[in-house]
Structures are given as structure tokens and as C-alpha cells.
Write an enzyme that holds these catalytic residues in place. Sequence first.
Site, PDB file in Angstrom:
ATOM      1  N   ASN A  30       1.015  -1.263  -0.096  1.00 22.85           N
ATOM      2  CA  ASN A  30       0.028   0.051  -0.040  1.00 22.85           C
ATOM      3  C   ASN A  30       0.892   1.495  -0.026  1.00 22.85           C
ATOM      4  OD1 ASN A  30      -1.697   2.204   0.407  1.00 22.85           O
ATOM      5  ND2 ASN A  30      -2.429   1.465   2.546  1.00 22.85           N
ATOM      6  N   LYS A  32       0.186   4.138  -0.446  1.00 20.42           N
ATOM      7  CA  LYS A  32      -0.227   5.477   0.117  1.00 20.42           C
ATOM      8  C   LYS A  32      -0.152   6.661  -0.964  1.00 20.42           C
ATOM      9  CE  LYS A  32      -0.109   3.399   4.531  1.00 20.42           C
ATOM     10  NZ  LYS A  32      -0.162   3.333   5.888  1.00 20.42           N
ATOM     11  N   HIS A 116      -9.742   1.558   4.469  1.00 20.45           N
ATOM     12  CA  HIS A 116      -8.497   1.668   5.152  1.00 20.45           C
ATOM     13  C   HIS A 116      -8.844   2.703   6.344  1.00 20.45           C
ATOM     14  CE1 HIS A 116      -4.473   2.904   6.192  1.00 20.45           C
ATOM     15  NE2 HIS A 116      -4.244   1.590   5.671  1.00 20.45           N
ATOM     16  N   GLU A 118      -7.043   5.075   7.512  1.00 21.00           N
ATOM     17  CA  GLU A 118      -6.929   6.264   7.123  1.00 21.00           C
ATOM     18  C   GLU A 118      -7.993   7.027   6.457  1.00 21.00           C
ATOM     19  OE1 GLU A 118      -3.116   5.548   5.162  1.00 21.00           O
ATOM     20  OE2 GLU A 118      -2.201   5.145   7.371  1.00 21.00           O
ATOM     21  N   GLU A 188      -6.046  -4.774  10.366  1.00 21.70           N
ATOM     22  CA  GLU A 188      -4.817  -3.732  10.436  1.00 21.70           C
ATOM     23  C   GLU A 188      -5.045  -3.099  11.810  1.00 21.70           C
ATOM     24  OE1 GLU A 188      -2.642  -2.451   6.566  1.00 21.70           O
ATOM     25  OE2 GLU A 188      -4.492  -1.185   6.776  1.00 21.70           O
ATOM     26  N   GLY A 194       2.246   2.313  10.497  1.00 20.30           N
ATOM     27  CA  GLY A 194       3.259   3.191  10.520  1.00 20.30           C
ATOM     28  C   GLY A 194       3.962   3.753  11.783  1.00 20.30           C
ATOM     29  N   SER A 234       2.958  -2.170  10.344  1.00 20.22           N
ATOM     30  CA  SER A 234       4.627  -2.049  10.482  1.00 20.22           C
ATOM     31  C   SER A 234       4.977  -3.528  10.130  1.00 20.22           C
ATOM     32  CB  SER A 234       4.796  -1.677  11.756  1.00 20.22           C
ATOM     33  OG  SER A 234       4.546  -0.360  12.324  1.00 20.22           O
TER      34      SER A 234
HETATM   35  P1  PGA Z   1       2.631   0.120   7.615  1.00 23.63           P
HETATM   36  O1  PGA Z   1       0.882   0.640   6.922  1.00 23.63           O
HETATM   37  O2  PGA Z   1       3.034  -0.986   6.906  1.00 23.63           O
HETATM   38  O3  PGA Z   1       3.337   1.437   7.224  1.00 23.63           O
HETATM   39  O4  PGA Z   1       2.298   0.331   9.127  1.00 23.63           O
HETATM   40  C1  PGA Z   1       0.130  -0.572   6.740  1.00 23.63           C
HETATM   41  C2  PGA Z   1      -0.957  -0.022   6.068  1.00 23.63           C
HETATM   42  O5  PGA Z   1      -1.503   1.034   6.534  1.00 23.63           O
HETATM   43  O6  PGA Z   1      -1.634  -0.646   5.258  1.00 23.63           O
END
Ligand code: PGA
Length: 272
Positions: A30, A32, A116, A118, A188, A194, A234
Site C-alpha cells: 500500500n 499510500k 483503510h 486512514e 490492521e 506506521g 509495521s
Molecule cells: P505500515 O502501513 O506498514 O506502514 O504500518 C500499513 C497500512 O496502512 O496498510
Amino acid sequence: MKYHKKINMLIKANKSGGDIPMRKRIVAGNWKMNKTNCEAVEIIKELKDLVNGIDNVGVVIGAPFTVLSDLNKVVNGTNIKLAAQNMYPAANGAYTGEISPEMLKAVGVEYVILGHSERREYFGETNEFVNKKVKFALDNGLKPILCVGEKLEDRESNNTEAVVEDHVVNGLKNITKEEMKNVVIAYEPVWAIGTGKTASPEQAEEVHKFIRNLLVKLYDEETSQGVTIQYGGSMKSSNSKELIGKENIDGGLVGGASLDAKEFAAIIKSAV
Ligand code: PGA
């Protein structure tokens, strides 16, 4: 227990041509809001060579809308599939700034990341809206990757299962058993995205198992066993093998670590 033994036998039998579909591991990146066209093409060219020949793990890149068309030219004929990171649930029309499934399919997109955290957090997406998108994606030939997961405060107040159940049950409202063959779920935990804080393999497996059992209640055992449930938050090459090694963790949805071709390829290889 008995049942699982039977399913495992059937899964093994499937390798030699049985009927029960084997659950596929899928590792999806992803990206982003990262990568311009030149940067995106550069990384995908590097990745293509690194993962060439891997056929028992699905490799997916979730890229920004603007780079999908260029990426499609590079991944065409390879084992890399494309995902969009969002989509609007209408065929066309006056929806300024939005993108339809048809537009995505025209540039080779097969998957779409939906719900997601976000998008839920910054763009106010509700379960109801996410569900509308999941349904519309399926109706229009795209495979949704439905993201679910609790926030830190939910975990601390012992509400993880309630939140995950709410996301899964409402996100999958009116999705049929047949359609579930094309749905991927990504668990998630928001507190792990992140942040560098990964859920331990045991913590993650506990929720994955909870989701798997929920799918049995919503559908049936066979449908549940066929759904790929990814872990995200992560994930990196140093922890992916242990996470994906768990019975109900079928791959990853990888943010930060997918921006580097070598690191992402290492995660994919750990799932082989
Ligand atoms: P990350 O993000 O691996 O940077 O923690 C995962 C995601 O948001 O899909």
C-alpha cells in the site's frame, strides 16, 4: 479439531486436483500517497525482477491513481497485480474528483483497497459507505481488500473484538457466499500502522482467528477457510515470516516497507 484435520487433508488433496480451493497467500503493498510516475516505474521494474517466478504467493501493488496506467505497462504479463487505494461506488457522472471501477479496470487494476483506517479517520468513511463500495466493486469485477481494525483506545478498553466484528459484519453486509471468493480481508490494528509497533504474531493470530470464526457464523466453514486474511501494521522482512507463519495469517498489507523493492520482495519471499 476433527473438521480442521479434514480441511487440511482436502487442502493437500487440492494440490493434486481436489475440489476445495486452497487459501491463497497474498502480499500487497500500500504505497499510500507516495511515488511520482518516474519513481513508481523505477521501483516496479526492480520488484518485477526480484519476484519473477513466484507463483504461490499473490503479489499486489496498491498505487496512487496517477501511476496505475504507467505501472500497468510494466507489470503486464508478470506475476504482479495492481490495486487502487480507493474507488467511488457509481458507474460515472457528477462526482468531481472520484474514480469509478470501470476507469480502474481500464488501466489493469484487479484489486481495490477499501475501508483503510486512514480513509475512515481522515475522510469520515463509515461502515455503511465502505460496504457500498465493497458491493459495487464486486458487482463491477474488482476484488476488494476490506480493511478492518481497532484503535489503541479500543484495545486498551478490551473492545478489539467488538470493533473488528462491527467492521467485518457491516463491511460485508449483503455480500454473498459466492462473492466472498473475491474478497480479501486485511486486519490492521490502527495502533500498529506506521508506528513501528507490530502486533505480536500471537496478538495478530488471535484476531485473525476471531475473524475466521466470524466468517463461519456469517457464511459457513468452507467459505471462511477460503478467505485470505492479511495482516497489516509495521510489517517488515524482519517480522513477516513469523506473522505469516501463523495458521490464520495469509499474507500482508504492507505500507512503509513496500516503498523499497528489495525490502518488499524479501517480505513476499518470506511468505513463499
Ligand atoms: P505500515 O502501513 O506498514 O506502514 O504500518 C500499513 C497500512 O496502512 O496498510
